[in-house]
Design a protein around this motif. Structure first.
Motif, PDB file in Angstrom:
ATOM      1  N   ARG A 107       0.832  -1.195   0.000  1.00 45.95           N
ATOM      2  CA  ARG A 107       0.000   0.000   0.000  1.00 45.95           C
ATOM      3  C   ARG A 107       0.866   1.244   0.000  1.00 45.95           C
ATOM      4  O   ARG A 107       2.009   1.225   0.439  1.00 45.95           O
ATOM      5  N   THR A 108       0.283   2.331  -0.472  1.00 44.36           N
ATOM      6  CA  THR A 108       0.977   3.618  -0.507  1.00 44.36           C
ATOM      7  C   THR A 108       0.651   4.397   0.757  1.00 44.36           C
ATOM      8  O   THR A 108      -0.514   4.602   1.096  1.00 44.36           O
ATOM      9  N   ASP A 109       1.691   4.800   1.454  1.00 43.90           N
ATOM     10  CA  ASP A 109       1.545   5.580   2.681  1.00 43.90           C
ATOM     11  C   ASP A 109       2.040   7.000   2.404  1.00 43.90           C
ATOM     12  O   ASP A 109       3.227   7.218   2.146  1.00 43.90           O
ATOM     13  N   ILE A 110       1.135   7.974   2.437  1.00 36.22           N
ATOM     14  CA  ILE A 110       1.486   9.359   2.133  1.00 36.22           C
ATOM     15  C   ILE A 110       1.783  10.110   3.434  1.00 36.22           C
ATOM     16  O   ILE A 110       0.936  10.203   4.325  1.00 36.22           O
ATOM     17  N   LYS A 111       3.006  10.622   3.546  1.00 37.63           N
ATOM     18  CA  LYS A 111       3.399  11.398   4.713  1.00 37.63           C
ATOM     19  C   LYS A 111       3.057  12.879   4.500  1.00 37.63           C
ATOM     20  O   LYS A 111       3.105  13.388   3.376  1.00 37.63           O
ATOM     21  N   LYS A 112       2.724  13.560   5.598  1.00 37.18           N
ATOM     22  CA  LYS A 112       2.409  14.984   5.513  1.00 37.18           C
ATOM     23  C   LYS A 112       3.308  15.788   6.456  1.00 37.18           C
ATOM     24  O   LYS A 112       3.748  15.281   7.489  1.00 37.18           O
ATOM     25  N   ASN A 116       0.291  20.038   6.955  1.00 40.39           N
ATOM     26  CA  ASN A 116      -0.672  19.034   6.494  1.00 40.39           C
ATOM     27  C   ASN A 116      -0.653  18.869   4.973  1.00 40.39           C
ATOM     28  O   ASN A 116      -1.651  18.545   4.351  1.00 40.39           O
ATOM     29  N   ARG A 117       0.533  19.103   4.388  1.00 42.56           N
ATOM     30  CA  ARG A 117       0.691  18.921   2.956  1.00 42.56           C
ATOM     31  C   ARG A 117       1.485  17.651   2.679  1.00 42.56           C
ATOM     32  O   ARG A 117       2.450  17.349   3.395  1.00 42.56           O
ATOM     33  N   PRO A 118       1.099  16.893   1.661  1.00 41.51           N
ATOM     34  CA  PRO A 118       1.848  15.661   1.359  1.00 41.51           C
ATOM     35  C   PRO A 118       3.280  15.966   0.932  1.00 41.51           C
ATOM     36  O   PRO A 118       3.514  16.839   0.105  1.00 41.51           O
ATOM     37  N   THR A 119       4.222  15.281   1.568  1.00 43.61           N
ATOM     38  CA  THR A 119       5.641  15.521   1.271  1.00 43.61           C
ATOM     39  C   THR A 119       6.380  14.261   0.833  1.00 43.61           C
ATOM     40  O   THR A 119       7.405  14.356   0.184  1.00 43.61           O
ATOM     41  N   LEU A 120       5.873  13.095   1.202  1.00 46.00           N
ATOM     42  CA  LEU A 120       6.622  11.865   0.918  1.00 46.00           C
ATOM     43  C   LEU A 120       5.641  10.713   0.728  1.00 46.00           C
ATOM     44  O   LEU A 120       4.656  10.592   1.460  1.00 46.00           O
ATOM     45  N   THR A 121       5.916   9.884  -0.252  1.00 44.18           N
ATOM     46  CA  THR A 121       5.098   8.709  -0.500  1.00 44.18           C
ATOM     47  C   THR A 121       5.963   7.466  -0.330  1.00 44.18           C
ATOM     48  O   THR A 121       7.034   7.370  -0.921  1.00 44.18           O
ATOM     49  N   GLU A 122       5.501   6.548   0.502  1.00 45.73           N
ATOM     50  CA  GLU A 122       6.247   5.323   0.765  1.00 45.73           C
ATOM     51  C   GLU A 122       5.385   4.112   0.440  1.00 45.73           C
ATOM     52  O   GLU A 122       4.160   4.139   0.605  1.00 45.73           O
TER      53      GLU A 122
END
Length: 206
Positions: A107-112, A116-122
């Motif tokens: 699964r894709t885990d989107i970090k903020k 509260n803005r998305p900065t990293l996708t893992e």
């Protein structure tokens, strides 16, 4: 009435636990006790949409067991299907004898950030045990080549939730390259209090 001498088999009660690193779930032994084992002589229809499996009944001393748990007997996995209480001191555990397979879903885990803005996708890989049974096999004739569509049913512990469209790698089923076959989640069946079931499909050349 069950006599003490009839309970000659050792069974281990298993409980689903989340892994320490939060990378999924696994069955963990929690208690070993004596039991009486009986083959029912009929298939246990433990899945609402999948094929039945060999049925057994185990009689134990009364224990706070639930259908969310499982048993291990003579090295075999016993999926708990129903519980009954023949007397005040014992519990009868209906089971389907089927070995779970280790499955994984990525699964894709989107970090903020603090705004509260998305900065990293893992990519996060989760593993879980699932009992895999067949539903049906369809055959489709095409203009260029023929394909077979295999539909399996993954019977999962209630803690495991899958979404339609997700790709599940089934560890016990390998492709021609020796890698786990990948199936797409199609139809969820999540009404049971104790388990979730998912129809998985995979197409391949006939």
């Amino acid at each position: 009435m069950v006599r003490v001498g009839e309970m000659r088999e050792r069974v281990t009660i298993l409980t689903l636990t989340e892994k320490a690193d939060r990378s999924g779930w696994e069955w963990t032994p929690t208690k070993t006790t004596w039991a009486k084992s009986e083959k029912t002589g009929r298939l246990s229809l433990f899945s609402t949409v999948g094929a039945g499996q060999e049925g057994y009944t185990f009689t134990l001393r009364r224990h706070p067991l639930t259908p969310a748990q499982a048993l291990r007997w003579r090295g075999r996995f016993a999926f708990v299907t129903d519980l009954s209480y023949p007397d005040r001191g014992h519990i009868e555990v209906g089971c389907a004898m089927i070995e779970p397979m280790v499955c994984t879903v990525t699964r894709t885990d989107i970090k903020k950030n603090e705004l509260n803005r998305p900065t990293l996708t893992e990519a996060v890989k989760l593993s879980f045990p699932a009992c895999i049974v067949e539903k049906y096999a369809g055959f489709t004739a095409g203009d260029i080549h023929d394909t077979t569509t295999q539909t399996l049913v993954a019977v999962c512990p209630k803690a495991v939730k899958l979404a339609p469209g997700e790709i599940v790698a089934v560890g016990g089923i390998l492709d021609d390259d020796g890698e786990p076959c990948r199936y797409r989640v199609q139809v969820p069946h999540e009404l049971s209090e104790w388990k979730n079931e998912y129809e998985l499909t995979r197409e391949a050349d006939a």
